[in-house]
Design an enzyme around this catalytic site. Structure first.
Site, PDB file in Angstrom:
ATOM      1  N   HIS A 225      30.668  31.229  46.575  1.00  0.00           N
ATOM      2  CA  HIS A 225      30.199  32.602  46.759  1.00  0.00           C
ATOM      3  C   HIS A 225      31.302  33.473  47.347  1.00  0.00           C
ATOM      4  O   HIS A 225      31.822  34.354  46.669  1.00  0.00           O
ATOM      5  CB  HIS A 225      28.955  32.571  47.643  1.00  0.00           C
ATOM      6  N   HIS A 264      32.301  35.946  35.155  1.00  0.00           N
ATOM      7  CA  HIS A 264      31.206  36.349  36.039  1.00  0.00           C
ATOM      8  C   HIS A 264      29.875  35.994  35.393  1.00  0.00           C
ATOM      9  O   HIS A 264      29.738  36.095  34.172  1.00  0.00           O
ATOM     10  CB  HIS A 264      31.258  37.867  36.313  1.00  0.00           C
ATOM     11  N   ASP A 318      37.329  39.423  42.649  1.00  0.00           N
ATOM     12  CA  ASP A 318      38.152  38.567  43.500  1.00  0.00           C
ATOM     13  C   ASP A 318      39.594  38.448  43.028  1.00  0.00           C
ATOM     14  O   ASP A 318      40.442  37.963  43.756  1.00  0.00           O
ATOM     15  CB  ASP A 318      37.533  37.165  43.600  1.00  0.00           C
TER      16      ASP A 318
END
Ligand code: CMC
Length: 384
Positions: A225, A264, A318
């Site tokens: 996460h 994703h 990220d």
């Protein structure tokens, strides 16, 4: 034979299960949009600030001047944290993961707030506001403790400025504040992700907001996460130069390795948050002598999109956030607590929204064990 209450379809990881209604945020994975209460994040990034976005998420509308002043007073950012709490954070950080220090800090504060015995909406709101108001100082304290540095107290009442000043022990530049403002806005909320769900499960028992946020921090700690940006930065540093990108990525993909910072579960197009951060990553990297790192990232992106873009795999948030935080001067150990510094607003907003029409979360599991009844044997009659 199973009784009827032992049957059912399993949605592993609750994937695809709709478990709550919300008006807070919408992740549009097909069109690559992230919407907070109807506003595109691009618009908020251009025109707003973090506290205003937090207000929007929590209360459902943009604040008037009076609302905003009241909200800032309630956050009471000036108060910061006590010396006791700084010392606990410092000790915890020396012994454990920075997210364990953050979890301990939230829980510690809850233990000393008399409101934490209450579960009415007003008390939950007050607790949410005090937790959020303490986050800049808590995360800054973790940042300083990682480096063995002492406490810095800023009297700033601006969320971003206070965090940066207490982290670095100096006034941040306007550009540093702008980058951090943008990073916090785009990480503020993102659907019913694991940490948000954890906070909602806890609050649904009519527990208190400190407990809900402690649950959320605990689940954000996991690498599935909160931790991908750290890994992505490590990979870019290992690749070292744009000219190595093609070879290294091809070899990793041949070995079926996942490239951190790509793909994703919801976005099957370019993550809108990554698009925003890429612009800042480029500017910051150039200003701070990390241009090679950015160029390497850009080359990795080119290689990945040419190989996997047709499968809907693009950079996610990220991929560029690690470069941004590193260029601002942060150690990678603090990346996940910085994520929490933003996401506290989403945790608070969604738990608070859920409480207005609360129903205890209580899914079932499909029992696959022995149904018996087996004969109970005393311990001394059991075979080894
Ligand atoms: N690198 C290489 N291949 C990938 C990647 C990747 N990063 N992501 C997906 N794939 C491939 C995967 O191997 C699979 O291939 P095949 O069809 O041949 O089996 C296909 O794409 C579908 O992958 P999946 O894992 O079933 O896709 P998913 O939607 O379940 O996974 C994900 C999403 C984020 C878990 C995955 O893309 C991943 O592990 N990415 C790397 C970790 C990462 O960057 N995580 C941060 C996510 S963004 C944070 C946030 O929004 O909070």
């Amino acid at each position: 034979m199973m009784s009827s209450n032992q049957q059912g379809e399993i949605a592993k990881g609750l994937e695809g299960v709709v478990a709550a209604e919300t008006k807070i945020g919408f992740v549009d994975g097909i069109n690559g949009r992230l919407v907070y209460r109807g506003y595109n994040i691009e618009d908020l990034v251009e025109k707003s600030n973090f506290e205003e976005v937090a207000y929007l998420l929590i209360y459902g509308k943009l604040p008037t001047l009076t609302d905003f002043k009241q909200f800032k007073d309630n956050l009471n950012l000036k108060a910061g944290i006590s010396e006791d709490l700084f010392s606990i954070i410092s000790k915890t950080t020396q012994k454990s993961h920075p997210m364990s220090a953050l979890r301990t800090a939230v829980s510690y504060q809850g233990a000393f707030d008399p409101l934490s015995s209450n579960s009415d909406l007003k008390s939950q709101e007050k607790m949410g506001l005090s937790i959020m108001g303490s986050f800049p100082s808590i995360v800054a304290a973790i940042n300083r403790s990682i480096k063995g540095e002492g406490r810095v107290v800023s009297k700033s009442t601006d969320y971003v400025e206070k965090f940066l000043e207490e982290s670095f022990g100096r006034k941040p530049s306007d550009f540093e504040k702008e980058v951090m403002r943008v990073a916090l806005i785009i990480h503020a909320d993102h659907g019913m992700n694991a940490s948000t769900f954890a906070s909602m499960v806890t609050i649904s028992t009519l527990s208190d907001m400190y407990s809900a946020v402690t649950s959320a921090v605990s689940s954000l700690k996991g690498p599935l996460h909160g931790g991908a940006n750290e890994k992505s930065l490590e990979m870019l540093e290992k690749i070292g130069s744009p000219k190595n990108a093609e070879k290294v990525i091809s070899e990793m993909l041949e070995k079926k390795e996942k490239i951190m910072g790509f793909g994703h579960r919801v976005y099957k197009v370019y993550d809108p948050r990554a698009k925003i951060l890429k612009v800042y990553a480029k500017q910051l990297a150039e200003k701070t002598g990390h241009k090679d790192l950015f160029d390497t990232a850009e080359e990795v992106e080119k290689v990945m999109v040419s190989k996997l873009g047709s499968k809907g795999i693009f950079p996610n948030v990220d991929f560029y956030s690690g470069i941004v935080y590193k260029s601002l001067g942060f150690d990678s150990k603090i990346f996940t607590p910085i994520f929490a510094l933003a996401r506290i607003s989403g945790w608070f907003a969604r738990s608070f929204e859920y409480l207005h029409d609360n129903r205890l979360f209580r899914p079932r599991s499909l029992y696959k064990g022995e149904v018996g009844p087996l004969k109970y044997l005393p311990i001394n009659e059991r075979k080894q």
